[in-house]
Motif scaffolding. Structure first.
Motif, PDB file in Angstrom:
ATOM      1  N   SER A 100      46.213   6.101  21.910  1.00 19.51           N
ATOM      2  CA  SER A 100      45.761   4.925  21.160  1.00 19.51           C
ATOM      3  C   SER A 100      46.518   3.704  21.653  1.00 19.51           C
ATOM      4  O   SER A 100      47.500   3.809  22.382  1.00 19.51           O
ATOM      5  CB  SER A 100      45.973   5.116  19.657  1.00 19.51           C
ATOM      6  OG  SER A 100      47.351   5.195  19.362  1.00 19.51           O
ATOM      7  N   VAL A 101      46.022   2.544  21.241  1.00 18.04           N
ATOM      8  CA  VAL A 101      46.626   1.286  21.657  1.00 18.04           C
ATOM      9  C   VAL A 101      46.731   0.377  20.437  1.00 18.04           C
ATOM     10  O   VAL A 101      45.851   0.374  19.581  1.00 18.04           O
ATOM     11  CB  VAL A 101      45.792   0.629  22.783  1.00 18.04           C
ATOM     12  CG1 VAL A 101      44.403   0.294  22.326  1.00 18.04           C
ATOM     13  CG2 VAL A 101      46.470  -0.607  23.326  1.00 18.04           C
ATOM     14  N   THR A 102      47.838  -0.344  20.349  1.00 19.81           N
ATOM     15  CA  THR A 102      47.991  -1.397  19.347  1.00 19.81           C
ATOM     16  C   THR A 102      47.996  -2.712  20.105  1.00 19.81           C
ATOM     17  O   THR A 102      48.783  -2.890  21.043  1.00 19.81           O
ATOM     18  CB  THR A 102      49.290  -1.238  18.545  1.00 19.81           C
ATOM     19  OG1 THR A 102      49.256   0.026  17.874  1.00 19.81           O
ATOM     20  CG2 THR A 102      49.452  -2.359  17.525  1.00 19.81           C
ATOM     21  N   ILE A 103      47.108  -3.597  19.704  1.00 18.95           N
ATOM     22  CA  ILE A 103      46.967  -4.901  20.352  1.00 18.95           C
ATOM     23  C   ILE A 103      47.480  -5.934  19.366  1.00 18.95           C
ATOM     24  O   ILE A 103      46.940  -6.072  18.265  1.00 18.95           O
ATOM     25  CB  ILE A 103      45.497  -5.166  20.712  1.00 18.95           C
ATOM     26  CG1 ILE A 103      44.964  -4.018  21.578  1.00 18.95           C
ATOM     27  CG2 ILE A 103      45.350  -6.510  21.408  1.00 18.95           C
ATOM     28  CD1 ILE A 103      43.472  -3.861  21.529  1.00 18.95           C
ATOM     29  N   THR A 104      48.555  -6.638  19.732  1.00 14.53           N
ATOM     30  CA  THR A 104      49.175  -7.626  18.857  1.00 14.53           C
ATOM     31  C   THR A 104      49.039  -9.002  19.481  1.00 14.53           C
ATOM     32  O   THR A 104      49.429  -9.209  20.637  1.00 14.53           O
ATOM     33  CB  THR A 104      50.667  -7.299  18.632  1.00 14.53           C
ATOM     34  OG1 THR A 104      50.770  -5.958  18.148  1.00 14.53           O
ATOM     35  CG2 THR A 104      51.288  -8.259  17.631  1.00 14.53           C
ATOM     36  N   ASN A 123      47.210  -7.957  14.400  1.00 11.10           N
ATOM     37  CA  ASN A 123      47.066  -6.835  15.314  1.00 11.10           C
ATOM     38  C   ASN A 123      45.916  -5.928  14.918  1.00 11.10           C
ATOM     39  O   ASN A 123      45.380  -6.029  13.820  1.00 11.10           O
ATOM     40  CB  ASN A 123      48.375  -6.048  15.445  1.00 11.10           C
ATOM     41  CG  ASN A 123      48.757  -5.357  14.167  1.00 11.10           C
ATOM     42  OD1 ASN A 123      47.965  -4.669  13.551  1.00 11.10           O
ATOM     43  ND2 ASN A 123      49.999  -5.538  13.758  1.00 11.10           N
ATOM     44  N   THR A 124      45.547  -5.066  15.842  1.00 11.44           N
ATOM     45  CA  THR A 124      44.520  -4.060  15.627  1.00 11.44           C
ATOM     46  C   THR A 124      44.862  -2.858  16.481  1.00 11.44           C
ATOM     47  O   THR A 124      45.618  -2.966  17.443  1.00 11.44           O
ATOM     48  CB  THR A 124      43.111  -4.609  15.978  1.00 11.44           C
ATOM     49  OG1 THR A 124      42.119  -3.670  15.565  1.00 11.44           O
ATOM     50  CG2 THR A 124      42.962  -4.893  17.457  1.00 11.44           C
ATOM     51  N   THR A 125      44.344  -1.697  16.099  1.00 11.98           N
ATOM     52  CA  THR A 125      44.540  -0.491  16.899  1.00 11.98           C
ATOM     53  C   THR A 125      43.186   0.060  17.322  1.00 11.98           C
ATOM     54  O   THR A 125      42.170  -0.200  16.669  1.00 11.98           O
ATOM     55  CB  THR A 125      45.320   0.595  16.127  1.00 11.98           C
ATOM     56  OG1 THR A 125      44.590   0.921  14.948  1.00 11.98           O
ATOM     57  CG2 THR A 125      46.708   0.130  15.764  1.00 11.98           C
ATOM     58  N   ALA A 134      38.199  -2.840  21.481  1.00 13.00           N
ATOM     59  CA  ALA A 134      38.333  -3.153  20.060  1.00 13.00           C
ATOM     60  C   ALA A 134      37.746  -4.519  19.766  1.00 13.00           C
ATOM     61  O   ALA A 134      37.777  -5.414  20.619  1.00 13.00           O
ATOM     62  CB  ALA A 134      39.813  -3.143  19.653  1.00 13.00           C
ATOM     63  N   VAL A 162      50.010  -5.392  24.470  1.00 15.08           N
ATOM     64  CA  VAL A 162      49.436  -4.081  24.263  1.00 15.08           C
ATOM     65  C   VAL A 162      50.551  -3.048  24.263  1.00 15.08           C
ATOM     66  O   VAL A 162      51.417  -3.060  25.129  1.00 15.08           O
ATOM     67  CB  VAL A 162      48.421  -3.759  25.388  1.00 15.08           C
ATOM     68  CG1 VAL A 162      47.939  -2.337  25.305  1.00 15.08           C
ATOM     69  CG2 VAL A 162      47.255  -4.729  25.336  1.00 15.08           C
ATOM     70  N   THR A 163      50.530  -2.165  23.255  1.00 17.72           N
ATOM     71  CA  THR A 163      51.486  -1.075  23.159  1.00 17.72           C
ATOM     72  C   THR A 163      50.712   0.228  23.068  1.00 17.72           C
ATOM     73  O   THR A 163      49.819   0.348  22.227  1.00 17.72           O
ATOM     74  CB  THR A 163      52.384  -1.224  21.917  1.00 17.72           C
ATOM     75  OG1 THR A 163      52.995  -2.514  21.937  1.00 17.72           O
ATOM     76  CG2 THR A 163      53.450  -0.161  21.876  1.00 17.72           C
ATOM     77  N   SER A 190      50.389   4.389  22.441  1.00 18.95           N
ATOM     78  CA  SER A 190      50.968   5.521  21.738  1.00 18.95           C
ATOM     79  C   SER A 190      50.362   6.776  22.325  1.00 18.95           C
ATOM     80  O   SER A 190      49.162   6.830  22.593  1.00 18.95           O
ATOM     81  CB  SER A 190      50.658   5.458  20.243  1.00 18.95           C
ATOM     82  OG  SER A 190      51.213   4.300  19.666  1.00 18.95           O
TER      83      SER A 190
END
Length: 109
Positions: free
Chosen positions: A66-70, A76-78, A88, A100-101, A103
């Motif tokens: 998955s990715v978290t976009i801040t 932010n959104t995942t 997204a 982008v982070t 997981s």
């Protein structure tokens, strides 16, 4: 996503740049086209992402689930990563350049 010995033009202009070990993403939406090419290193660093219309999408390394976009303003959104790709909808109020982070999935016993 594996490193390849290929290269792609980064732009179609008189000043074309060649990126070694590159991957390109093509998006077509209502007659508008976005084409962006990224190096393998940019994918690993979370820099292979594009804002296009009301979407943010990009490429992810193999280990990402998955990715978290801040965004710069903290919104932010995942999104899930499928086959090294994420997509997204831009969240309401999102502004500024996103980071982008990734997981990865962890096994549970």
């Amino acid at each position: 996503l594996t490193r390849a010995a290929a290269s792609s033009p980064a732009a179609r202009s008189p000043l074309t740049t060649t990126l070694n070990n590159s991957l390109c993403v093509y998006a077509d939406r209502s007659g508008f086209v976005a084409v962006n090419c990224y190096t393998f290193e940019q994918v690993l660093a979370g820099e292979a992402r594009t804002l296009f219309g009301d979407q943010v999408f990009g490429l992810a390394p193999d280990s990402a689930a998955s990715v978290t976009i801040t965004f710069a303003n903290g919104v932010n959104t995942t999104a899930p990563v499928k086959r090294n790709f994420f997509d997204a909808a831009l969240p309401s109020g999102a502004a500024g350049a996103p980071t982008v982070t990734f997981s990865s999935t962890t096994a549970t016993s």
